[in-house]
Motif scaffolding. Structure first.
Motif, PDB file in Angstrom:
ATOM      1  N   THR A   1       0.437   5.611   0.821  1.00  0.00           N
ATOM      2  CA  THR A   1      -0.373   6.762   1.209  1.00  0.00           C
ATOM      3  C   THR A   1      -0.046   7.927   0.286  1.00  0.00           C
ATOM      4  O   THR A   1       1.137   8.223   0.046  1.00  0.00           O
ATOM      5  CB  THR A   1      -0.095   7.146   2.670  1.00  0.00           C
ATOM      6  OG1 THR A   1      -0.416   6.033   3.513  1.00  0.00           O
ATOM      7  CG2 THR A   1      -0.938   8.347   3.088  1.00  0.00           C
TER       8      THR A   1
ATOM      9  N   HIS B   1      -8.548   4.480  -2.143  1.00  0.00           N
ATOM     10  CA  HIS B   1      -9.295   4.899  -0.961  1.00  0.00           C
ATOM     11  C   HIS B   1      -9.613   6.392  -1.050  1.00  0.00           C
ATOM     12  O   HIS B   1      -8.703   7.223  -1.180  1.00  0.00           O
ATOM     13  CB  HIS B   1      -8.476   4.623   0.315  1.00  0.00           C
ATOM     14  CG  HIS B   1      -8.265   3.173   0.576  1.00  0.00           C
ATOM     15  ND1 HIS B   1      -9.151   2.400   1.311  1.00  0.00           N
ATOM     16  CD2 HIS B   1      -7.267   2.329   0.193  1.00  0.00           C
ATOM     17  CE1 HIS B   1      -8.701   1.155   1.373  1.00  0.00           C
ATOM     18  NE2 HIS B   1      -7.563   1.089   0.703  1.00  0.00           N
TER      19      HIS B   1
ATOM     20  N   SER C   1       0.849  -1.190   0.000  1.00  0.00           N
ATOM     21  CA  SER C   1       0.000   0.000   0.000  1.00  0.00           C
ATOM     22  C   SER C   1       0.880   1.233   0.000  1.00  0.00           C
ATOM     23  O   SER C   1       2.037   1.203   0.421  1.00  0.00           O
ATOM     24  CB  SER C   1      -0.918   0.020   1.232  1.00  0.00           C
ATOM     25  OG  SER C   1      -1.702  -1.148   1.305  1.00  0.00           O
TER      26      SER C   1
ATOM     27  N   ALA D   1      -5.078   6.784  -0.496  1.00  0.00           N
ATOM     28  CA  ALA D   1      -4.163   5.638  -0.438  1.00  0.00           C
ATOM     29  C   ALA D   1      -4.505   4.685  -1.582  1.00  0.00           C
ATOM     30  O   ALA D   1      -5.614   4.720  -2.134  1.00  0.00           O
ATOM     31  CB  ALA D   1      -4.265   4.921   0.900  1.00  0.00           C
TER      32      ALA D   1
ATOM     33  N   ASP E   1      -3.980   0.436  -2.665  1.00  0.00           N
ATOM     34  CA  ASP E   1      -3.552  -0.928  -2.340  1.00  0.00           C
ATOM     35  C   ASP E   1      -3.338  -1.704  -3.631  1.00  0.00           C
ATOM     36  O   ASP E   1      -4.144  -1.605  -4.563  1.00  0.00           O
ATOM     37  CB  ASP E   1      -4.615  -1.666  -1.522  1.00  0.00           C
ATOM     38  CG  ASP E   1      -4.977  -0.954  -0.232  1.00  0.00           C
ATOM     39  OD1 ASP E   1      -4.068  -0.389   0.398  1.00  0.00           O
ATOM     40  OD2 ASP E   1      -6.166  -0.967   0.131  1.00  0.00           O
TER      41      ASP E   1
ATOM     42  N   TRP F   1       6.151   2.682  -0.790  1.00  0.00           N
ATOM     43  CA  TRP F   1       5.314   1.498  -0.606  1.00  0.00           C
ATOM     44  C   TRP F   1       5.593   0.869   0.755  1.00  0.00           C
ATOM     45  O   TRP F   1       6.721   0.872   1.239  1.00  0.00           O
ATOM     46  CB  TRP F   1       5.599   0.468  -1.702  1.00  0.00           C
ATOM     47  CG  TRP F   1       5.139   0.902  -3.055  1.00  0.00           C
ATOM     48  CD1 TRP F   1       5.924   1.359  -4.078  1.00  0.00           C
ATOM     49  CD2 TRP F   1       3.805   0.925  -3.531  1.00  0.00           C
ATOM     50  NE1 TRP F   1       5.158   1.664  -5.171  1.00  0.00           N
ATOM     51  CE2 TRP F   1       3.841   1.408  -4.870  1.00  0.00           C
ATOM     52  CE3 TRP F   1       2.569   0.592  -2.982  1.00  0.00           C
ATOM     53  CZ2 TRP F   1       2.707   1.559  -5.653  1.00  0.00           C
ATOM     54  CZ3 TRP F   1       1.429   0.742  -3.763  1.00  0.00           C
ATOM     55  CH2 TRP F   1       1.508   1.215  -5.072  1.00  0.00           C
TER      56      TRP F   1
END
Length: 214
Positions: A122, A164, A120, A147, A149, A204
């Motif tokens: 951010t 997200h 993931s 974010a 993933d 990451w």
């Protein structure tokens, strides 16, 4: 002699439907309640509505998404999917097997995949979309998510992204590599994000826990 209580009313117990495959199990028992004449196209429309509801309410069931079924099916069979998975299945039936039987046999295999978060990142204001991977309309950019993933359908080499946003997650389609194949790598998925959102390799992180909740 014991009294016959067969006429006594019974309390209806609603089936527990934790995810789309529990719904499909129910459909398999009584397909006529859900689709007319075993129509896969009606079933395809119904399941598309189910996935739309998941997206609208930001629900992640932790199982393979039926919106990804076409990508998996193309990877497994190399069938043309331009007209959708319902048409593809109907045009490639095994002798003696109905369209519904073929569909349920395939989804029994598909549901075994394990959606697993590999890494993931951010994102912030410095991660503005470049348009190198996504262009919306004529020249609009994808809004930068909070974010991203990278998720793999283990054990297959199938990867997709989950963005997200404040109002909920957005599940993207199974990635296609630069040759048009749905078989890809985690490195390709990371590179995709890095090119689109200017993410640096060191940004990451590994997830904890590594697997989506079931």
């Amino acid at each position: 002699m014991m009294a016959d209580d067969s006429s006594e009313p019974k309390t209806y117990k609603r089936p527990v439907l934790d995810n789309v495959f529990h719904l499909l199990d129910l459909m398999r028992l009584r397909p006529g309640m859900f689709v007319r004449d075993g129509s896969l196209r009606e079933l395809q429309t119904l399941l598309a509505g189910y996935d739309t509801a998941l997206d609208t309410h930001g629900v992640d069931e932790g199982v393979p998404r039926m919106s990804h079924f076409s990508g998996w099916l193309r990877y497994k069979t190399d069938w043309p999917l331009a007209l959708g998975w319902a048409t593809a299945i109907e045009h490639n039936l095994v002798d003696g097997e109905s369209a519904l039987e073929t569909f349920f046999r395939l989804t029994d295999e598909y549901r075994k995949l394990r959606p697993t978060v590999l890494c993931s990142a951010t994102l912030g204001p410095q991660h503005a979309a470049t348009g190198r991977r996504i262009v919306i309309g004529m020249n609009s950019r994808q809004p930068t998510p909070m974010a991203v993933d990278v998720i793999q359908y283990r054990p297959e080499p199938l990867h997709f992204l989950r963005f997200h946003y404040p109002d909920g997650p957005e599940i993207r389609s199974i990635l296609m590599d630069n040759t048009g194949s749905h078989a890809s790598t985690a490195e390709f998925a990371r590179q995709w994000v890095e090119e689109e959102f200017q993410v640096l390799p060191e940004e990451w992180r590994s997830p904890h826990p590594p697997t989506l909740p079931r």
